[in-house]
Motif scaffolding. Structure first.
Motif, PDB file in Angstrom:
ATOM      1  N   VAL A   1       0.834  -1.200   0.000  1.00  0.00           N
ATOM      2  CA  VAL A   1       0.000   0.000   0.000  1.00  0.00           C
ATOM      3  C   VAL A   1       0.870   1.252   0.000  1.00  0.00           C
ATOM      4  CG1 VAL A   1      -1.655   1.312   1.389  1.00  0.00           C
ATOM      5  CG2 VAL A   1      -1.988  -1.131   1.029  1.00  0.00           C
ATOM      6  N   PHE A   2       1.935   1.250   0.799  1.00  0.00           N
ATOM      7  CA  PHE A   2       2.821   2.406   0.851  1.00  0.00           C
ATOM      8  C   PHE A   2       3.510   2.623  -0.486  1.00  0.00           C
ATOM      9  CE2 PHE A   2       6.980   4.353   1.742  1.00  0.00           C
ATOM     10  CZ  PHE A   2       6.546   5.541   2.291  1.00  0.00           C
ATOM     11  N   TYR A   3       4.049   1.567  -1.080  1.00  0.00           N
ATOM     12  CA  TYR A   3       4.713   1.684  -2.376  1.00  0.00           C
ATOM     13  C   TYR A   3       3.738   2.161  -3.449  1.00  0.00           C
ATOM     14  CZ  TYR A   3       8.597  -1.001  -0.389  1.00  0.00           C
ATOM     15  OH  TYR A   3       9.637  -1.429   0.372  1.00  0.00           O
ATOM     16  N   ALA A   4       2.503   1.692  -3.413  1.00  0.00           N
ATOM     17  CA  ALA A   4       1.509   2.120  -4.397  1.00  0.00           C
ATOM     18  C   ALA A   4       1.190   3.605  -4.243  1.00  0.00           C
ATOM     19  CB  ALA A   4       0.242   1.281  -4.265  1.00  0.00           C
ATOM     20  N   MET A   5       1.085   4.074  -3.003  1.00  0.00           N
ATOM     21  CA  MET A   5       0.812   5.498  -2.796  1.00  0.00           C
ATOM     22  C   MET A   5       1.962   6.354  -3.306  1.00  0.00           C
ATOM     23  SD  MET A   5      -1.202   5.775   0.849  1.00  0.00           S
ATOM     24  CE  MET A   5       0.168   5.150   1.805  1.00  0.00           C
ATOM     25  N   VAL A   6       3.189   5.943  -3.053  1.00  0.00           N
ATOM     26  CA  VAL A   6       4.350   6.688  -3.531  1.00  0.00           C
ATOM     27  C   VAL A   6       4.386   6.672  -5.062  1.00  0.00           C
ATOM     28  CG1 VAL A   6       6.874   6.725  -3.600  1.00  0.00           C
ATOM     29  CG2 VAL A   6       5.694   6.357  -1.442  1.00  0.00           C
ATOM     30  N   ALA A   7       4.102   5.538  -5.674  1.00  0.00           N
ATOM     31  CA  ALA A   7       4.111   5.442  -7.134  1.00  0.00           C
ATOM     32  C   ALA A   7       3.032   6.321  -7.752  1.00  0.00           C
ATOM     33  CB  ALA A   7       3.927   3.995  -7.566  1.00  0.00           C
ATOM     34  N   ILE A   8       1.851   6.334  -7.160  1.00  0.00           N
ATOM     35  CA  ILE A   8       0.780   7.193  -7.671  1.00  0.00           C
ATOM     36  C   ILE A   8       1.186   8.660  -7.564  1.00  0.00           C
ATOM     37  CG2 ILE A   8      -1.562   8.022  -7.193  1.00  0.00           C
ATOM     38  CD1 ILE A   8      -2.275   5.106  -6.506  1.00  0.00           C
ATOM     39  N   PHE A   9       1.807   9.032  -6.460  1.00  0.00           N
ATOM     40  CA  PHE A   9       2.257  10.413  -6.308  1.00  0.00           C
ATOM     41  C   PHE A   9       3.310  10.776  -7.345  1.00  0.00           C
ATOM     42  CE2 PHE A   9       5.249  13.531  -4.607  1.00  0.00           C
ATOM     43  CZ  PHE A   9       4.392  14.611  -4.453  1.00  0.00           C
ATOM     44  N   LEU A  10       4.252   9.877  -7.578  1.00  0.00           N
ATOM     45  CA  LEU A  10       5.313  10.180  -8.540  1.00  0.00           C
ATOM     46  C   LEU A  10       4.771  10.288  -9.958  1.00  0.00           C
ATOM     47  CD1 LEU A  10       8.246   8.047  -7.152  1.00  0.00           C
ATOM     48  CD2 LEU A  10       7.932  10.508  -7.012  1.00  0.00           C
ATOM     49  N   VAL A  11       3.816   9.465 -10.334  1.00  0.00           N
ATOM     50  CA  VAL A  11       3.214   9.593 -11.660  1.00  0.00           C
ATOM     51  C   VAL A  11       2.388  10.879 -11.731  1.00  0.00           C
ATOM     52  CG1 VAL A  11       1.585   8.550 -13.273  1.00  0.00           C
ATOM     53  CG2 VAL A  11       3.236   7.128 -12.104  1.00  0.00           C
ATOM     54  N   TRP A  12       1.720  11.233 -10.636  1.00  0.00           N
ATOM     55  CA  TRP A  12       0.955  12.478 -10.594  1.00  0.00           C
ATOM     56  C   TRP A  12       1.858  13.686 -10.784  1.00  0.00           C
ATOM     57  CZ3 TRP A  12       0.977  16.557  -7.070  1.00  0.00           C
ATOM     58  CH2 TRP A  12      -0.082  17.455  -7.194  1.00  0.00           C
ATOM     59  N   THR A  13       3.094  13.633 -10.257  1.00  0.00           N
ATOM     60  CA  THR A  13       4.019  14.761 -10.412  1.00  0.00           C
ATOM     61  C   THR A  13       4.445  14.941 -11.862  1.00  0.00           C
ATOM     62  OG1 THR A  13       5.949  13.396  -9.880  1.00  0.00           O
ATOM     63  CG2 THR A  13       4.933  14.612  -8.071  1.00  0.00           C
ATOM     64  N   LEU A  14       4.334  13.913 -12.686  1.00  0.00           N
ATOM     65  CA  LEU A  14       4.619  14.089 -14.105  1.00  0.00           C
ATOM     66  C   LEU A  14       3.539  14.922 -14.796  1.00  0.00           C
ATOM     67  CD1 LEU A  14       5.820  10.486 -15.012  1.00  0.00           C
ATOM     68  CD2 LEU A  14       7.239  12.519 -14.711  1.00  0.00           C
ATOM     69  N   LEU A  15       2.331  14.883 -14.259  1.00  0.00           N
ATOM     70  CA  LEU A  15       1.225  15.652 -14.833  1.00  0.00           C
ATOM     71  C   LEU A  15       1.133  17.064 -14.272  1.00  0.00           C
ATOM     72  CD1 LEU A  15      -1.569  12.922 -14.743  1.00  0.00           C
ATOM     73  CD2 LEU A  15      -0.419  13.819 -16.763  1.00  0.00           C
ATOM     74  N   ASN A  16       1.551  17.267 -13.043  1.00  0.00           N
ATOM     75  CA  ASN A  16       1.414  18.561 -12.359  1.00  0.00           C
ATOM     76  C   ASN A  16       2.773  19.034 -11.872  1.00  0.00           C
ATOM     77  OD1 ASN A  16      -1.535  18.523 -12.433  1.00  0.00           O
ATOM     78  ND2 ASN A  16      -1.314  16.821 -11.018  1.00  0.00           N
ATOM     79  N   ASP A  17       3.004  20.330 -12.006  1.00  0.00           N
ATOM     80  CA  ASP A  17       4.245  20.904 -11.500  1.00  0.00           C
ATOM     81  C   ASP A  17       4.172  21.008  -9.980  1.00  0.00           C
ATOM     82  OD1 ASP A  17       5.364  21.208 -13.992  1.00  0.00           O
ATOM     83  OD2 ASP A  17       4.479  23.196 -14.279  1.00  0.00           O
ATOM     84  N   THR A  18       5.216  20.540  -9.331  1.00  0.00           N
ATOM     85  CA  THR A  18       5.289  20.605  -7.879  1.00  0.00           C
ATOM     86  C   THR A  18       6.727  20.891  -7.475  1.00  0.00           C
ATOM     87  OG1 THR A  18       4.901  19.432  -5.816  1.00  0.00           O
ATOM     88  CG2 THR A  18       5.541  18.100  -7.682  1.00  0.00           C
ATOM     89  N   MET A  19       6.897  21.520  -6.341  1.00  0.00           N
ATOM     90  CA  MET A  19       8.238  21.902  -5.893  1.00  0.00           C
ATOM     91  C   MET A  19       8.921  20.783  -5.103  1.00  0.00           C
ATOM     92  SD  MET A  19       8.763  24.965  -6.992  1.00  0.00           S
ATOM     93  CE  MET A  19      10.042  25.646  -5.977  1.00  0.00           C
ATOM     94  N   ILE A  20       8.154  19.862  -4.544  1.00  0.00           N
ATOM     95  CA  ILE A  20       8.758  18.873  -3.658  1.00  0.00           C
ATOM     96  C   ILE A  20       8.646  17.447  -4.192  1.00  0.00           C
ATOM     97  CG2 ILE A  20       8.389  20.290  -1.618  1.00  0.00           C
ATOM     98  CD1 ILE A  20       6.081  18.333  -0.932  1.00  0.00           C
ATOM     99  N   GLY A  21       8.374  17.287  -5.465  1.00  0.00           N
ATOM    100  CA  GLY A  21       8.181  15.947  -6.027  1.00  0.00           C
ATOM    101  C   GLY A  21       9.389  15.043  -5.840  1.00  0.00           C
ATOM    102  N   TYR A  22      10.570  15.566  -6.129  1.00  0.00           N
ATOM    103  CA  TYR A  22      11.768  14.736  -6.029  1.00  0.00           C
ATOM    104  C   TYR A  22      12.178  14.508  -4.577  1.00  0.00           C
ATOM    105  CZ  TYR A  22      11.944  15.592 -10.986  1.00  0.00           C
ATOM    106  OH  TYR A  22      11.620  15.658 -12.313  1.00  0.00           O
ATOM    107  N   GLU A  23      11.917  15.480  -3.721  1.00  0.00           N
ATOM    108  CA  GLU A  23      12.238  15.301  -2.299  1.00  0.00           C
ATOM    109  C   GLU A  23      11.384  14.198  -1.687  1.00  0.00           C
ATOM    110  OE1 GLU A  23      11.779  18.222  -3.730  1.00  0.00           O
ATOM    111  OE2 GLU A  23      13.641  19.317  -3.392  1.00  0.00           O
TER     112      GLU A  23
END
Length: 88
Positions: A40-62
């Motif tokens: 569940v944790f890995y899936a949430m992180v993966a969803i967030f990282l794919v979401w950062t490809l669609l939206n600009d964010t300042m802390i995506g890589y952090e």
């Protein structure tokens, strides 16, 4: 086109996350629950990282770096505690 592919990926990962949550709720084995919690944790992180490809964010890589650090140590320690049943 790229946004459609990424949206489809997010939907597939969300479905896998929901199936993992269902398995987490239905299982009685502690070790299986620990593995499902990691899923569940890995899936949430993966969803967030794919979401950062669609939206600009300042802390995506952090967030990705922090998740990589957390994913390496905490699951190992919790799995060891579960296997040993809390004994030291």
């Amino acid at each position: 086109m790229f946004e459609t592919i990424l949206t489809t990926c997010i939907i597939v990962m969300a479905l896998c996350l929901l199936i993992g949550l269902g398995a987490l709720i239905l299982t009685k084995d502690e070790l299986s629950r620990a593995v499902m919690a990691d899923l569940v944790f890995y899936a949430m992180v993966a969803i967030f990282l794919v979401w950062t490809l669609l939206n600009d964010t300042m802390i995506g890589y952090e967030v990705a770096i922090l998740a990589a650090l957390v994913c390496g140590t905490i699951p190992t320690v919790s799995m060891a505690r579960i296997i040993s049943r809390g004994r030291r």
